[in-house]
Design a protein around this motif. Structure first.
Motif, PDB file in Angstrom:
ATOM      1  N   LEU A   1       0.827  -1.196   0.000  1.00 34.60           N
ATOM      2  CA  LEU A   1       0.000   0.000   0.000  1.00 34.60           C
ATOM      3  C   LEU A   1       0.867   1.253   0.000  1.00 34.60           C
ATOM      4  O   LEU A   1       0.642   2.180  -0.774  1.00 34.60           O
ATOM      5  N   HIS A   2       1.904   1.270   0.825  1.00 29.80           N
ATOM      6  CA  HIS A   2       2.784   2.442   0.905  1.00 29.80           C
ATOM      7  C   HIS A   2       3.621   2.620  -0.359  1.00 29.80           C
ATOM      8  O   HIS A   2       4.067   3.723  -0.650  1.00 29.80           O
ATOM      9  N   GLY A   3       3.812   1.527  -1.128  1.00 34.61           N
ATOM     10  CA  GLY A   3       4.610   1.617  -2.345  1.00 34.61           C
ATOM     11  C   GLY A   3       3.811   1.998  -3.582  1.00 34.61           C
ATOM     12  O   GLY A   3       4.386   2.171  -4.652  1.00 34.61           O
ATOM     13  N   LEU A   4       2.491   2.139  -3.454  1.00 36.73           N
ATOM     14  CA  LEU A   4       1.668   2.460  -4.614  1.00 36.73           C
ATOM     15  C   LEU A   4       1.837   3.909  -5.059  1.00 36.73           C
ATOM     16  O   LEU A   4       2.059   4.805  -4.243  1.00 36.73           O
ATOM     17  N   ASP A   5       1.695   4.123  -6.339  1.00 39.06           N
ATOM     18  CA  ASP A   5       1.692   5.462  -6.916  1.00 39.06           C
ATOM     19  C   ASP A   5       0.536   6.264  -6.301  1.00 39.06           C
ATOM     20  O   ASP A   5      -0.542   5.702  -6.041  1.00 39.06           O
ATOM     21  N   PRO A   6       0.712   7.561  -6.060  1.00 36.79           N
ATOM     22  CA  PRO A   6      -0.368   8.371  -5.477  1.00 36.79           C
ATOM     23  C   PRO A   6      -1.672   8.317  -6.276  1.00 36.79           C
ATOM     24  O   PRO A   6      -2.757   8.414  -5.699  1.00 36.79           O
ATOM     25  N   LEU A   7      -1.592   8.122  -7.571  1.00 41.43           N
ATOM     26  CA  LEU A   7      -2.813   8.000  -8.374  1.00 41.43           C
ATOM     27  C   LEU A   7      -3.644   6.807  -7.922  1.00 41.43           C
ATOM     28  O   LEU A   7      -4.875   6.882  -7.843  1.00 41.43           O
ATOM     29  N   PHE A   8      -2.996   5.702  -7.577  1.00 40.85           N
ATOM     30  CA  PHE A   8      -3.716   4.535  -7.107  1.00 40.85           C
ATOM     31  C   PHE A   8      -4.299   4.761  -5.712  1.00 40.85           C
ATOM     32  O   PHE A   8      -5.351   4.221  -5.392  1.00 40.85           O
TER      33      PHE A   8
END
Length: 116
Positions: A96-103
């Protein structure tokens, strides 16, 4: 606000379908619809520090100028909702913390509001 129906003004019908949304100047759907009703625009000058280069450097009034933009205004989402609000997902916290801000926006906007 106009009171004519879409049929009276010769416009095509539009259906807006969804359960959630996050938009510039509207962190929730209540504010989004209020902005629509009031005719408010979310367009504004590019916030300082938003881009890797200054807006003055990026700007060129010539449409299509390579590596430039031809507007000094845009619509921006200032803050992402906190990740702690995303509960009940089958994602490890590290994922979750590694996801792109768009996601992050997609996950927040797609969540059903409480009570639905």
């Amino acid at each position: 606000m106009p009171t004519n129906s879409a049929r009276e003004c010769g416009c095509e019908s539009v259906a807006i379908v969804g359960i959630g949304g996050i938009f510039p100047d509207a962190p929730d759907l209540e504010r989004y619809w209020d902005n629509i009703r009031q005719g408010r625009s979310a367009a504004r000058e590019v916030p300082a520090g938003r881009w890797a280069i200054s807006p003055a450097t990026a700007y060129d009034p010539t449409v299509g100028a390579v590596d430039h933009v031809y507007s000094r205004r845009g619509c921006f989402i200032d803050t992402l909702p906190p990740l702690t609000d995303l509960t009940g997902l089958c994602l490890a916290p590290a994922q979750l913390h590694g996801l792109d801000p768009l996601f992050h926006l997609l996950l927040h906007a797609g969540r059903r509001p409480p009570g639905l």
